[in-house]
Design an enzyme around this catalytic site. Structure first.
Site, short mmCIF file in Angstrom:
data_model
loop_
_atom_site.label_atom_id
_atom_site.label_comp_id
_atom_site.label_asym_id
_atom_site.label_seq_id
_atom_site.Cartn_x
_atom_site.Cartn_y
_atom_site.Cartn_z
N ASP A 170 1.22 -17.36 -0.31
CA ASP A 170 1.73 -16.13 0.29
C ASP A 170 0.56 -15.35 0.92
O ASP A 170 -0.18 -15.91 1.72
CB ASP A 170 2.50 -15.33 -0.76
CG ASP A 170 3.10 -14.04 -0.25
OD1 ASP A 170 4.05 -14.12 0.54
OD2 ASP A 170 2.63 -12.95 -0.66
N TYR B 22 -1.45 -4.66 3.17
CA TYR B 22 -0.58 -4.78 4.33
C TYR B 22 -0.78 -3.64 5.33
O TYR B 22 -0.34 -3.75 6.48
CB TYR B 22 0.89 -4.80 3.89
CG TYR B 22 1.26 -6.03 3.12
CD1 TYR B 22 1.81 -7.14 3.75
CD2 TYR B 22 1.07 -6.11 1.74
CE1 TYR B 22 2.15 -8.28 3.05
CE2 TYR B 22 1.40 -7.24 1.02
CZ TYR B 22 1.95 -8.33 1.68
OH TYR B 22 2.27 -9.46 0.98
N HIS C 106 10.33 -19.34 -2.40
CA HIS C 106 9.04 -18.82 -1.95
C HIS C 106 7.97 -18.94 -3.04
O HIS C 106 6.79 -19.11 -2.74
CB HIS C 106 9.21 -17.34 -1.56
CG HIS C 106 7.96 -16.66 -1.15
ND1 HIS C 106 7.36 -16.88 0.08
CD2 HIS C 106 7.17 -15.77 -1.79
CE1 HIS C 106 6.27 -16.14 0.17
NE2 HIS C 106 6.12 -15.45 -0.94
#
Length: 367
Positions: A173, A285, A340
């Site tokens: 990820d 982020y 995921h």
């Protein structure tokens, strides 16, 4: 391939670049506003249905026993001289063996690699890191301290502080994003690259702008641009969002996967329910749109990309496109029933695929 407008006179080119930048940032902030409105509506719905539970937050003072399981390795710390930050990691396997460095994603921490710590310690010094801002690693307060350049340099500095000049680098990820970038910027430090459920960063940035479906799935990238509100939304209903990411039918590990135990879930809740524990991870982020696209793209070491086809956040088409950026042996394996959270969902299969890749590369090198 030449960029559009490359033949334009310099003034026209500058206007075109400025217009594209303006359009890009308008898209970012518009979508950020949309995501915030959706989150606000969910908050009001929760308050309306269960006002007593909405703001419940259980204080977790003691870590669950699984976080101190000796079979996973030893808890260690290293302080980086230049940044002054102290990093926490768990290490398994003898010192002096080749290094395998594991980089987790969001919202995870070193514990997401528990199955790999046990598996690969026989032949490697396996180090599962808490990235900058996560878990027991130091968390700088300003979002500027989480730019991609800082995160890439962290890995280089940690590698050197551990006494190594190269490693097998594994990332999942967001940790996969960092692993790609380290491999691009410091290829001499990465003997083999293994990435789980994250495409080459250039593929991601190009694909997301051309495919609205991926733009929607990546909505949290835009939502996280807001100050404090994303952290607040995670805390509602005693971190219900965090729990559902791993357990819900839409985003969690499926029925055929290795589901997280109650103790595993409690480990995540313990780490992320600590005061301020979400700001560092979300700050990763908050700089991404100013750091991409990349100036350099090519990956020159043998690369393994593993992908869970049921990934709720990343479309599988990006996995195959990644091939064009790897200028060495590239192996892609897509697991049809996996989510995921691949290395936790299908640990036995993932471990077997990694072993096969590592050993075939050793054979290829001898030949």
């Amino acid at each position: 391939m030449a960029r559009p407008g490359a033949a334009c006179p310099p003034p026209a080119r500058r206007v075109m670049v400025a217009a594209r930048a303006l359009l890009f940032w308008a898209l970012v902030y518009s979508y950020c506003g949309v995501c915030a409105c959706i989150a606000g509506l969910r908050l009001l719905w929760s308050i309306g249905r269960r006002p007593g539970d909405t703001f419940r937050w259980v204080v977790r003072e003691n870590p669950p026993a699984c976080l101190n399981d000796p079979s996973l390795g030893t808890h260690c710390y290293v302080r980086i001289k230049d940044s002054g930050l102290r990093f926490h990691y768990v290490a398994a396997g003898e010192r002096g063996k080749p290094l395998m460095l594991l980089l987790h994603g969001f919202p995870e921490f070193w514990y997401s690699w528990r199955h790999q710590l046990r598996e690969f310690k026989s032949e490697y010094r396996v180090v599962a890191l808490d990235l900058r801002g996560y878990g027991e690693t130091d968390a700088p307060s300003h979002k500027e301290n989480y730019k991609l350049d800082c995160l890439i340099t962290d890995i280089k500095d940690i590698l050197e502080s551990l006494g190594y000049n190269k490693c097998v680098l594994v990332g999942h990820d967001w940790g996969g994003m960092i692993a790609w970038l380290v491999a691009i910027c410091y290829p001499e430090m990465v003997t083999k690259l293994i990435v789980v459920n994250f495409p080459h960063p250039s593929v991601f940035t190009e694909y997301i702008l051309r495919h609205p479906s991926q733009l929607i799935k990546s909505g949290y990238y835009f939502f996280f641009q807001m100050p404090w509100f994303p952290e607040f939304m995670f805390t509602l209903n005693d971190f219900k969002v965090l729990k559902s990411l791993f357990t819900s039918q839409a985003t969690g590990i499926g029925r055929k996967g290795c589901r997280l135990t109650a103790e595993d879930i409690e480990a995540y809740l313990y780490i992320f329910s600590q005061p301020g524990a979400l700001t560092g991870p979300i700050n990763h982020y908050r700089n991404i749109f100013s750091c991409l696209p990349l100036q350099h793209h090519e990956v020159i070491m043998p690369t393994l990309l593993l992908w869970g086809e049921r990934d709720a956040f990343m479309e599988v088409e990006m996995a195959e496109i990644t091939r064009i950026y790897v200028k060495n042996h590239f192996r892609l394996t897509i697991l049809s029933e996996a989510s995921h959270w691949l290395q936790q969902d299908q640990p036995d299969i993932v471990n077997k695929l990694i072993w096969t890749f590592l050993k075939e590369e050793t054979i290829r090198k001898r030949e």
